[in-house]
Enzyme design. Structure first.
Site, PDB file in Angstrom:
ATOM      1  N   GLN A   1      -2.140   3.082   3.479  1.00  0.00           N
ATOM      2  CA  GLN A   1      -0.641   2.817   4.179  1.00  0.00           C
ATOM      3  C   GLN A   1      -0.761   3.486   5.800  1.00  0.00           C
ATOM      4  OE1 GLN A   1       2.775   4.276   2.244  1.00  0.00           O
ATOM      5  NE2 GLN A   1       3.956   3.364   3.764  1.00  0.00           N
TER       6      GLN A   1
ATOM      7  N   ASN B   1       0.990  -1.162   0.085  1.00  0.00           N
ATOM      8  CA  ASN B   1       0.048  -0.094  -0.010  1.00  0.00           C
ATOM      9  C   ASN B   1       0.994   1.164   0.059  1.00  0.00           C
ATOM     10  OD1 ASN B   1      -2.543  -1.422   0.410  1.00  0.00           O
ATOM     11  ND2 ASN B   1      -2.109  -1.761   2.356  1.00  0.00           N
TER      12      ASN B   1
ATOM     13  N   HIS C   1       6.566  -2.367   3.293  1.00  0.00           N
ATOM     14  CA  HIS C   1       6.198  -4.003   3.969  1.00  0.00           C
ATOM     15  C   HIS C   1       5.640  -4.253   2.750  1.00  0.00           C
ATOM     16  CE1 HIS C   1       3.376  -1.054   5.678  1.00  0.00           C
ATOM     17  NE2 HIS C   1       2.374  -1.869   5.558  1.00  0.00           N
TER      18      HIS C   1
HETATM   19  P1  AMP Z   1      -0.354  -0.809   5.735  1.00  0.00           P
HETATM   20  O1  AMP Z   1      -1.779  -0.332   6.406  1.00  0.00           O
HETATM   21  O2  AMP Z   1      -0.196  -1.399   4.574  1.00  0.00           O
HETATM   22  O3  AMP Z   1       0.745   0.123   6.314  1.00  0.00           O
HETATM   23  O4  AMP Z   1       0.094  -2.181   6.962  1.00  0.00           O
HETATM   24  C1  AMP Z   1       0.327  -2.010   8.168  1.00  0.00           C
HETATM   25  C2  AMP Z   1      -0.026  -3.270   8.774  1.00  0.00           C
HETATM   26  O5  AMP Z   1       0.715  -3.391   9.894  1.00  0.00           O
HETATM   27  C3  AMP Z   1      -1.295  -3.685   9.101  1.00  0.00           C
HETATM   28  O6  AMP Z   1      -1.805  -4.678   8.469  1.00  0.00           O
HETATM   29  C4  AMP Z   1      -1.313  -3.619  10.618  1.00  0.00           C
HETATM   30  O7  AMP Z   1      -2.172  -4.654  11.175  1.00  0.00           O
HETATM   31  C5  AMP Z   1       0.156  -4.287  10.837  1.00  0.00           C
HETATM   32  N1  AMP Z   1       0.649  -3.971  12.204  1.00  0.00           N
HETATM   33  C6  AMP Z   1       0.270  -2.804  12.947  1.00  0.00           C
HETATM   34  N2  AMP Z   1       1.140  -2.901  13.950  1.00  0.00           N
HETATM   35  C7  AMP Z   1       1.690  -3.931  14.121  1.00  0.00           C
HETATM   36  C8  AMP Z   1       2.438  -4.891  14.988  1.00  0.00           C
HETATM   37  N3  AMP Z   1       2.837  -4.552  16.214  1.00  0.00           N
HETATM   38  N4  AMP Z   1       2.927  -6.234  14.875  1.00  0.00           N
HETATM   39  C9  AMP Z   1       2.365  -6.662  13.394  1.00  0.00           C
HETATM   40  N5  AMP Z   1       1.892  -5.971  12.643  1.00  0.00           N
HETATM   41  C10 AMP Z   1       1.441  -4.670  12.799  1.00  0.00           C
END
Ligand code: AMP
Ligand code: ZN
Length: 117
Positions: free
Chosen positions: A97, A90, A103
């Protein structure tokens, strides 16, 4: 780019914040998403702090390429490759994002619609 003390994923890389790691090497780490959107939902991230796709230039081509190759290896190890999986990045607000360290979402274990939501 230097590790960013305030970046959530840099803090996971340093071990300051726990995560359920499924893979790590000198280029990338992968861990389970805290809010899974599929039976398998792994985040594959480069150790190098790069905020968004829009910050990439050719200097990062190797690290990003290696991170994608790692994602495909993890998919194979988790046996997602035969049925299929989705690898998603994203970028920015419209795409949702929320963490500004690049990621790759590796999603598998169910069927996915197209176009995506
Ligand atoms: P995005 O929305 O593409 O930026 O994705 C960020 C992702 O990080 C989301 O799917 C969240 O659920 C995940 N996320 C946020 N905090 C953590 C954490 N502490 N450990 C694992 N995943 C996380
Ligand atoms: Zn970071």
């Amino acid at each position: 780019m230097a590790a960013n003390d305030r970046c959530l994923f840099c803090r996971i890389i340093s071990g300051e914040i726990p995560a359920k790691k499924v893979f790590e090497d000198d280029v990338a780490i992968a861990f389970n998403d805290i809010n899974p959107q599929a039976p398998t939902h792994v985040l594959v991230i480069p150790r190098t702090h790069i905020s968004t796709l829009d910050d990439l230039d050719e200097d990062e081509a190797n690290v990003i390429g290696m991170t994608i190759v790692r994602a495909t290896q993890i998919a194979r190890n988790l046996q997602l490759n035969s049925d299929g999986y989705r690898l998603v990045v994203n970028h920015g607000e419209a795409a949702g994002q929320t963490v500004f360290h690049i990621h790759f979402h590796l999603l598998g274990g169910r069927n996915f619609g197209w176009p995506p939501g």
